[in-house]
Design a protein around this motif. Structure first.
Motif, PDB file in Angstrom:
ATOM      1  N   PHE A  49       3.403  -6.930 -12.055  1.00 20.84           N
ATOM      2  CA  PHE A  49       3.017  -7.206 -10.675  1.00 20.84           C
ATOM      3  C   PHE A  49       2.233  -6.028 -10.104  1.00 20.84           C
ATOM      4  O   PHE A  49       1.161  -6.218  -9.499  1.00 20.84           O
ATOM      5  N   PHE A  50       2.731  -4.808 -10.289  1.00 19.15           N
ATOM      6  CA  PHE A  50       2.044  -3.643  -9.733  1.00 19.15           C
ATOM      7  C   PHE A  50       0.794  -3.272 -10.526  1.00 19.15           C
ATOM      8  O   PHE A  50      -0.174  -2.761  -9.952  1.00 19.15           O
ATOM      9  N   ILE A  51       0.780  -3.559 -11.821  1.00 18.13           N
ATOM     10  CA  ILE A  51      -0.451  -3.365 -12.599  1.00 18.13           C
ATOM     11  C   ILE A  51      -1.556  -4.256 -12.050  1.00 18.13           C
ATOM     12  O   ILE A  51      -2.709  -3.825 -11.883  1.00 18.13           O
ATOM     13  N   LYS A  52      -1.195  -5.507 -11.743  1.00 18.03           N
ATOM     14  CA  LYS A  52      -2.181  -6.442 -11.181  1.00 18.03           C
ATOM     15  C   LYS A  52      -2.644  -5.973  -9.803  1.00 18.03           C
ATOM     16  O   LYS A  52      -3.846  -6.012  -9.496  1.00 18.03           O
ATOM     17  N   GLU A  53      -1.711  -5.534  -8.952  1.00 14.60           N
ATOM     18  CA  GLU A  53      -2.066  -5.056  -7.619  1.00 14.60           C
ATOM     19  C   GLU A  53      -3.029  -3.878  -7.700  1.00 14.60           C
ATOM     20  O   GLU A  53      -4.051  -3.825  -6.996  1.00 14.60           O
ATOM     21  N   LEU A  54      -2.708  -2.914  -8.557  1.00 14.66           N
ATOM     22  CA  LEU A  54      -3.568  -1.736  -8.709  1.00 14.66           C
ATOM     23  C   LEU A  54      -4.932  -2.118  -9.278  1.00 14.66           C
ATOM     24  O   LEU A  54      -5.963  -1.569  -8.864  1.00 14.66           O
ATOM     25  N   LEU A 109      -8.530  -1.518  -7.512  1.00 18.19           N
ATOM     26  CA  LEU A 109      -9.564  -0.730  -8.184  1.00 18.19           C
ATOM     27  C   LEU A 109     -10.872  -1.502  -8.263  1.00 18.19           C
ATOM     28  O   LEU A 109     -11.952  -0.940  -8.040  1.00 18.19           O
ATOM     29  N   GLY A 110     -10.797  -2.792  -8.569  1.00 15.74           N
ATOM     30  CA  GLY A 110     -12.007  -3.610  -8.635  1.00 15.74           C
ATOM     31  C   GLY A 110     -12.716  -3.683  -7.295  1.00 15.74           C
ATOM     32  O   GLY A 110     -13.947  -3.555  -7.219  1.00 15.74           O
ATOM     33  N   ILE A 111     -11.947  -3.875  -6.218  1.00 18.89           N
ATOM     34  CA  ILE A 111     -12.524  -3.923  -4.873  1.00 18.89           C
ATOM     35  C   ILE A 111     -13.142  -2.581  -4.519  1.00 18.89           C
ATOM     36  O   ILE A 111     -14.253  -2.509  -3.965  1.00 18.89           O
ATOM     37  N   SER A 112     -12.443  -1.494  -4.854  1.00 15.35           N
ATOM     38  CA  SER A 112     -12.939  -0.155  -4.552  1.00 15.35           C
ATOM     39  C   SER A 112     -14.239   0.138  -5.287  1.00 15.35           C
ATOM     40  O   SER A 112     -15.177   0.703  -4.712  1.00 15.35           O
ATOM     41  N   PHE A 124       0.839  -1.198   0.000  1.00 12.18           N
ATOM     42  CA  PHE A 124       0.000   0.000   0.000  1.00 12.18           C
ATOM     43  C   PHE A 124       0.871   1.244   0.000  1.00 12.18           C
ATOM     44  O   PHE A 124       2.087   1.168   0.187  1.00 12.18           O
ATOM     45  N   GLY A 125       0.234   2.392  -0.251  1.00 10.71           N
ATOM     46  CA  GLY A 125       0.925   3.672  -0.194  1.00 10.71           C
ATOM     47  C   GLY A 125       1.643   4.076  -1.459  1.00 10.71           C
ATOM     48  O   GLY A 125       2.333   5.098  -1.479  1.00 10.71           O
TER      49      GLY A 125
END
Length: 233
Positions: free
Chosen positions: A130-135, A139-142, A86-87
């Motif tokens: 990796f970070f594209i997937k994390e973001l 976004l989907g959860i948000s 995060f962050g």
């Protein structure tokens, strides 16, 4: 001061998904710049309006991402569990933090300088993905949470929050008690309602024998009904 060998062990074991994407030289550089910090319960990790500088990874404990709203009320945007990152979104968008983060309980957080992370992302396609997937996951959860918190009845919102807590942090050995002791105010902020409404709704769920409450300890004793309430209100 944590020994380098210990840091490498933490990176390899706790952050294995991230660590596995690095070349040997990248691992050396990351280990040399990786820092660990302890946070006490309710301690602020970063504040809204600050300039982002670090990638953060929760190694132990529980963290809430929240935003102050109208009238001093906070809205919990997301819950962080080990091992989640995060962050970093604000750094990528070149803007100050629009949220804040605080420890729900005593927690341990790992830090990496974002300029260093960005440097490796530009050279390492696997790390970039990796970070594209994390973001994308965040976004989907948000998006789903935004719809649910604005369209569901308060019973549905609180039921969903209890299920989110279970999915994020699991349950204790009895298989029923949520493995997080959250203040009523935080539970209300997670559910987009007033604290008084959260207390009344918890009492209603207790009377209906869906949950039991003992202080901050909550047991889900009828998960099927709770899921129906979450879905239909």
């Amino acid at each position: 001061m944590v020994k380098k060998s210990t840091l490498e062990s933490i990176l390899q074991q706790e952050m294995s998904d991230f660590w596995a994407l690095l070349e040997n030289e990248e691992k050396r550089i990351i280990a040399e710049n990786f820092k660990i910090q302890n946070f006490k319960k309710n301690e602020i990790i970063y504040s809204e309006g600050e300039n982002p500088a670090q990638l953060m990874c929760l190694l132990k404990g529980k963290v809430k991402i929240y935003k102050d709203g109208v009238g001093g009320r906070s809205q919990i945007i997301r819950l962080i569990r080990p091992v989640q990152y995060f962050g970093y979104r604000a750094y990528f968008s070149r803007e100050p933090y629009v949220t804040a983060a605080a420890a729900i309980e005593n927690s341990i957080v790992g830090f990496l300088p974002m300029p260093l992370v960005e440097e490796h992302i530009r050279k390492n396609n696997g790390l970039a993905w990796f970070f594209i997937k994390e973001l994308s996951n965040d976004l989907g959860i948000s998006d789903a949470r935004t719809v649910n918190l604005t369209q569901k009845h308060i019973r549905g919102r609180l039921a969903e929050s209890l299920l989110v807590l279970k999915e994020n942090y699991g349950v204790e050995e009895d298989g029923l008690t949520l493995n997080i002791y959250m203040a009523r105010e935080d539970l209300a902020n997670l559910s987009n309602m007033t604290t008084s409404n959260a207390i009344r709704t918890l009492s209603s769920f207790t009377n209906e024998k869906i949950i039991t409450v003992d202080g901050r300890r909550i047991q889900i004793i009828d998960e099927e009904r709770l899921r129906k309430i979450s879905k239909f209100g």
